[in-house]
Design a protein around this motif. Structure first.
Motif, mmCIF file in Angstrom:
data_model
loop_
_atom_site.group_PDB
_atom_site.id
_atom_site.type_symbol
_atom_site.label_atom_id
_atom_site.label_comp_id
_atom_site.label_asym_id
_atom_site.label_seq_id
_atom_site.Cartn_x
_atom_site.Cartn_y
_atom_site.Cartn_z
ATOM 1 N N VAL A 8 0.865 -1.183 0.000
ATOM 2 C CA VAL A 8 0.000 0.000 0.000
ATOM 3 C C VAL A 8 0.896 1.225 0.000
ATOM 4 O O VAL A 8 1.758 1.377 0.878
ATOM 5 N N LEU A 9 0.708 2.079 -0.998
ATOM 6 C CA LEU A 9 1.497 3.316 -1.111
ATOM 7 C C LEU A 9 0.612 4.509 -0.790
ATOM 8 O O LEU A 9 -0.512 4.601 -1.269
ATOM 9 N N GLU A 10 1.160 5.419 0.004
ATOM 10 C CA GLU A 10 0.455 6.649 0.346
ATOM 11 C C GLU A 10 1.452 7.797 0.313
ATOM 12 O O GLU A 10 2.662 7.572 0.334
ATOM 13 N N ARG A 11 0.933 8.999 0.296
ATOM 14 C CA ARG A 11 1.792 10.173 0.388
ATOM 15 C C ARG A 11 1.344 10.962 1.605
ATOM 16 O O ARG A 11 0.163 11.294 1.740
ATOM 17 N N ASP A 12 2.282 11.273 2.501
ATOM 18 C CA ASP A 12 1.895 11.977 3.718
ATOM 19 C C ASP A 12 1.835 13.488 3.483
ATOM 20 O O ASP A 12 2.151 13.983 2.396
ATOM 21 N N SER A 13 1.451 14.203 4.521
ATOM 22 C CA SER A 13 1.250 15.654 4.404
ATOM 23 C C SER A 13 2.547 16.421 4.159
ATOM 24 O O SER A 13 2.513 17.563 3.704
ATOM 25 N N GLU A 14 3.692 15.793 4.434
ATOM 26 C CA GLU A 14 4.983 16.449 4.210
ATOM 27 C C GLU A 14 5.596 16.080 2.866
ATOM 28 O O GLU A 14 6.712 16.478 2.550
ATOM 29 N N GLY A 15 4.874 15.281 2.067
ATOM 30 C CA GLY A 15 5.349 14.928 0.741
ATOM 31 C C GLY A 15 6.114 13.621 0.650
ATOM 32 O O GLY A 15 6.561 13.237 -0.429
ATOM 33 N N HIS A 27 7.079 -1.382 7.203
ATOM 34 C CA HIS A 27 6.795 -0.052 6.653
ATOM 35 C C HIS A 27 8.106 0.607 6.258
ATOM 36 O O HIS A 27 9.151 0.306 6.824
ATOM 37 N N THR A 28 8.029 1.539 5.332
ATOM 38 C CA THR A 28 9.184 2.372 5.008
ATOM 39 C C THR A 28 8.680 3.652 4.364
ATOM 40 O O THR A 28 7.493 3.771 4.031
ATOM 41 N N GLN A 29 9.578 4.619 4.182
ATOM 42 C CA GLN A 29 9.203 5.881 3.543
ATOM 43 C C GLN A 29 10.377 6.435 2.760
ATOM 44 O O GLN A 29 11.528 6.073 3.000
ATOM 45 N N ALA A 30 10.067 7.328 1.813
ATOM 46 C CA ALA A 30 11.107 7.957 0.995
ATOM 47 C C ALA A 30 10.539 9.201 0.328
ATOM 48 O O ALA A 30 9.331 9.376 0.239
ATOM 49 N N ARG A 31 11.435 10.037 -0.182
ATOM 50 C CA ARG A 31 11.026 11.257 -0.891
ATOM 51 C C ARG A 31 10.565 10.974 -2.324
ATOM 52 O O ARG A 31 9.735 11.692 -2.854
ATOM 53 N N SER A 32 11.133 9.926 -2.963
ATOM 54 C CA SER A 32 10.765 9.620 -4.350
ATOM 55 C C SER A 32 10.239 8.194 -4.457
ATOM 56 O O SER A 32 10.541 7.337 -3.620
ATOM 57 N N LEU A 33 9.464 7.948 -5.503
ATOM 58 C CA LEU A 33 8.945 6.596 -5.717
ATOM 59 C C LEU A 33 10.058 5.611 -6.043
ATOM 60 O O LEU A 33 10.016 4.456 -5.608
#
Length: 71
Positions: free
Chosen positions: A8-15, A28-34
């Motif tokens: 599941v991919l989402e974009r948070d309020s900070e981008g 879970h993980t996160q990053a600035r670019s896809l």
């Protein structure tokens, strides 16, 4: 052997892009670019599977009726 997981991919309020793997709790993980997110989610899945595998291989000791796991 290749395994496939839904992500599941989402974009948070900070981008930031955030990836969650529902079949692997806590994965879970996160990053600035896809592009970066795709690399990181593959690594996160590998690590989650590695941890799950080692947990299954670790012998459990009796704990004399106490709750929890002690070493």
């Amino acid at each position: 052997m290749s395994r496939q997981f839904d992500v599941v991919l989402e974009r948070d309020s900070e981008g930031f892009y955030v990836a969650t793997v529902p079949a692997l709790p806590g994965c879970h993980t996160q990053a600035r670019s896809l592009d970066q997110l795709m690399e990181r989610v593959k690594e996160a899945i590998e690590l989650c599977l590695e941890v799950a595998g080692s947990a299954l291989e670790t012998p459990r000791r009796k704990n004399d009726g106490c709750a929890g796991s002690f070493q």
